[in-house]
Design an enzyme around this catalytic site. Structure first.
Site, PDB file in Angstrom:
ATOM      1  N   GLU A   1       0.815  -1.214   0.000  1.00  0.00           N
ATOM      2  CA  GLU A   1       0.000   0.000   0.000  1.00  0.00           C
ATOM      3  C   GLU A   1       0.852   1.269   0.000  1.00  0.00           C
ATOM      4  O   GLU A   1       0.383   2.345   0.378  1.00  0.00           O
ATOM      5  CB  GLU A   1      -0.939  -0.011   1.201  1.00  0.00           C
ATOM      6  CG  GLU A   1      -1.924  -1.165   1.194  1.00  0.00           C
ATOM      7  CD  GLU A   1      -2.723  -1.260   2.479  1.00  0.00           C
ATOM      8  OE1 GLU A   1      -3.645  -0.447   2.663  1.00  0.00           O
ATOM      9  OE2 GLU A   1      -2.422  -2.142   3.305  1.00  0.00           O
TER      10      GLU A   1
ATOM     11  N   SER B   1      -6.547  -2.084   1.559  1.00  0.00           N
ATOM     12  CA  SER B   1      -6.770  -1.461   0.248  1.00  0.00           C
ATOM     13  C   SER B   1      -7.192  -2.468  -0.810  1.00  0.00           C
ATOM     14  O   SER B   1      -7.067  -2.217  -2.007  1.00  0.00           O
ATOM     15  CB  SER B   1      -5.512  -0.710  -0.230  1.00  0.00           C
ATOM     16  OG  SER B   1      -5.246   0.390   0.600  1.00  0.00           O
TER      17      SER B   1
ATOM     18  N   TYR C   1      -9.491   3.724  -5.571  1.00  0.00           N
ATOM     19  CA  TYR C   1      -8.534   4.781  -5.880  1.00  0.00           C
ATOM     20  C   TYR C   1      -8.627   5.347  -7.295  1.00  0.00           C
ATOM     21  O   TYR C   1      -8.045   6.393  -7.570  1.00  0.00           O
ATOM     22  CB  TYR C   1      -7.112   4.283  -5.596  1.00  0.00           C
ATOM     23  CG  TYR C   1      -6.972   3.837  -4.160  1.00  0.00           C
ATOM     24  CD1 TYR C   1      -7.091   4.749  -3.124  1.00  0.00           C
ATOM     25  CD2 TYR C   1      -6.779   2.503  -3.833  1.00  0.00           C
ATOM     26  CE1 TYR C   1      -7.004   4.352  -1.806  1.00  0.00           C
ATOM     27  CE2 TYR C   1      -6.678   2.091  -2.513  1.00  0.00           C
ATOM     28  CZ  TYR C   1      -6.796   3.024  -1.499  1.00  0.00           C
ATOM     29  OH  TYR C   1      -6.721   2.615  -0.193  1.00  0.00           O
TER      30      TYR C   1
ATOM     31  N   ARG D   1     -11.517   3.564  11.575  1.00  0.00           N
ATOM     32  CA  ARG D   1     -12.596   3.391  10.606  1.00  0.00           C
ATOM     33  C   ARG D   1     -13.033   1.934  10.632  1.00  0.00           C
ATOM     34  O   ARG D   1     -12.189   1.030  10.606  1.00  0.00           O
ATOM     35  CB  ARG D   1     -12.132   3.765   9.204  1.00  0.00           C
ATOM     36  CG  ARG D   1     -13.279   4.023   8.216  1.00  0.00           C
ATOM     37  CD  ARG D   1     -12.776   4.182   6.804  1.00  0.00           C
ATOM     38  NE  ARG D   1     -12.519   2.884   6.179  1.00  0.00           N
ATOM     39  CZ  ARG D   1     -11.549   2.660   5.295  1.00  0.00           C
ATOM     40  NH1 ARG D   1     -10.717   3.615   4.947  1.00  0.00           N
ATOM     41  NH2 ARG D   1     -11.396   1.454   4.774  1.00  0.00           N
TER      42      ARG D   1
ATOM     43  N   ASP E   1     -15.322  -0.925   8.775  1.00  0.00           N
ATOM     44  CA  ASP E   1     -16.007  -1.266   7.532  1.00  0.00           C
ATOM     45  C   ASP E   1     -17.023  -2.374   7.770  1.00  0.00           C
ATOM     46  O   ASP E   1     -16.737  -3.344   8.482  1.00  0.00           O
ATOM     47  CB  ASP E   1     -14.994  -1.704   6.482  1.00  0.00           C
ATOM     48  CG  ASP E   1     -14.029  -0.591   6.104  1.00  0.00           C
ATOM     49  OD1 ASP E   1     -14.370   0.587   6.311  1.00  0.00           O
ATOM     50  OD2 ASP E   1     -12.934  -0.909   5.599  1.00  0.00           O
TER      51      ASP E   1
ATOM     52  N   GLU F   1     -13.789  -5.307   8.894  1.00  0.00           N
ATOM     53  CA  GLU F   1     -12.479  -5.069   9.495  1.00  0.00           C
ATOM     54  C   GLU F   1     -12.440  -3.676  10.113  1.00  0.00           C
ATOM     55  O   GLU F   1     -13.304  -2.833   9.849  1.00  0.00           O
ATOM     56  CB  GLU F   1     -11.371  -5.198   8.450  1.00  0.00           C
ATOM     57  CG  GLU F   1     -11.470  -4.209   7.307  1.00  0.00           C
ATOM     58  CD  GLU F   1     -10.364  -4.406   6.275  1.00  0.00           C
ATOM     59  OE1 GLU F   1      -9.285  -4.909   6.649  1.00  0.00           O
ATOM     60  OE2 GLU F   1     -10.568  -4.053   5.103  1.00  0.00           O
TER      61      GLU F   1
ATOM     62  N   ASN G   1      -9.834  -0.346  10.512  1.00  0.00           N
ATOM     63  CA  ASN G   1      -8.664   0.308   9.934  1.00  0.00           C
ATOM     64  C   ASN G   1      -8.135   1.341  10.925  1.00  0.00           C
ATOM     65  O   ASN G   1      -8.789   2.358  11.166  1.00  0.00           O
ATOM     66  CB  ASN G   1      -9.038   1.001   8.622  1.00  0.00           C
ATOM     67  CG  ASN G   1      -9.441   0.012   7.548  1.00  0.00           C
ATOM     68  OD1 ASN G   1      -8.604  -0.491   6.827  1.00  0.00           O
ATOM     69  ND2 ASN G   1     -10.734  -0.287   7.478  1.00  0.00           N
TER      70      ASN G   1
ATOM     71  N   GLY H   1      -7.118   5.754   5.020  1.00  0.00           N
ATOM     72  CA  GLY H   1      -6.672   6.745   4.051  1.00  0.00           C
ATOM     73  C   GLY H   1      -7.012   8.168   4.486  1.00  0.00           C
ATOM     74  O   GLY H   1      -8.069   8.425   5.058  1.00  0.00           O
TER      75      GLY H   1
END
Length: 298
Positions: free
Chosen positions: A13, A143, A209, A247, A249, A261, A263, A267
């Site tokens: 990443e 990612s 992205y 974060r 998800d 998961e 994070n 990002g």
């Protein structure tokens, strides 16, 4: 205060990290901070490039040697405060197998899964019990790098082989159909939920992205469902000992949020998910970075 924005790294990443790091560098308030860039190209750079005159390390790293707790431990040994979760939280959340065990123990819905470190040890009977399709992905990665949406038994071995090129363990996870959402938590407070609608089969690297890869927007869900999401987010914050920000998800299937998961270093470009959520509460990107520093130091 001298703030070093740590970016780059050794994981798959790296490119995402450089994008996050440059955005953080550009948007930190120069009236408050003296800001420098530190680009990590190998693990030894932590000892030579992060100098002792740095007052705070803003981590814009992702993946291996970024989110797994190792750089956090080194910074603690150097007595340099840093952004985000500590070594234990980072390591727990980075290891999806361990994180899902904790989620399951805490009665938080998560998709059934198995892990393997060899194509010779794949439990096809267990996968058959999940039913196809399944996701096959690195156990410790992000990612959606090397993530495969596998629709038949014939595809499993090849997908596992490719994943094991990136990670020691491959996770094979039951596919839960539904809408994808993410929940941003800042210092224990749950911010507005973001809906993610990918233009691909799933929210893969390209969707995340590439320009117009997905539609990501703040949503205000039906009251009971939003309460479920907020409660799960608060529970995750507590059981993983999170700090500053995280974060989470999720997939929502038949009115039930399933956690995918956590994070711990998500990002951080202006168009990333958590700045969108923060903006819905009137917190602009520069102010969000201020808050991350403030709560990381507290």
């Amino acid at each position: 205060m001298k703030v070093a924005v740590i970016m780059g790294g050794i994981s798959s990443e790296r490119e995402v990290s450089l994008n996050s790091g440059n955005e953080v560098f550009d948007n930190l308030d120069r009236n408050k901070y003296e800001v420098v860039k530190v680009i990590i190209d190998n693990t030894e750079d932590v000892f030579t490039k992060i100098t002792n005159d740095i007052d705070f390390a803003f981590l814009a790293l992702h993946g291996k040697f970024g989110e797994d707790g190792r750089i956090q431990s080194i910074l603690e040994a150097k007595n340099i405060p840093y952004s985000g979760c500590g070594p234990l939280s980072s390591g727990l959340c980075m290891d999806k197998n361990v994180a899902k065990k904790i989620l399951k123990h805490s009665d938080i819905p998560t998709a059934p899964w198995i892990v393997t470190n060899s194509t010779d040890k794949i439990n096809y009977d267990k996968i058959d019990s999940f039913g196809y399709p399944v996701f096959i992905k690195p156990n410790s990665g992000g990612s959606s790098v090397a993530t495969f949406f596998v629709k038949s038994k014939d595809e499993v071995k090849n997908a596992v082989e490719k994943v094991l090129e990136f990670d020691e363990y491959a996770m094979i996870e039951k596919y839960i159909p539904g809408g994808e959402y993410t929940s941003f938590v800042l210092n224990g407070k749950v911010f507005p939920t973001i809906s993610i609608k990918s233009n691909s089969e799933f929210f893969d690297y390209s969707s995340k992205y590439a320009e117009n890869g997905a539609i990501e927007q703040v949503v205000y869900l039906e009251d009971d469902l939003q309460k479920q999401i907020n409660k799960i987010s608060e529970t995750c914050w507590r059981i993983f000992y999170c700090k500053a920000y995280v974060r989470i998800d999720m997939i929502i299937h038949d009115g039930v949020p399933y956690v995918l998961e956590l994070n711990t270093l998500p990002g951080l470009t202006k168009t990333s998910l958590i700045p969108r959520s923060a903006a819905a509460c009137g917190l602009n990107f520069s102010d969000l970075l201020d808050k991350i520093i403030e709560y990381s130091l507290s």
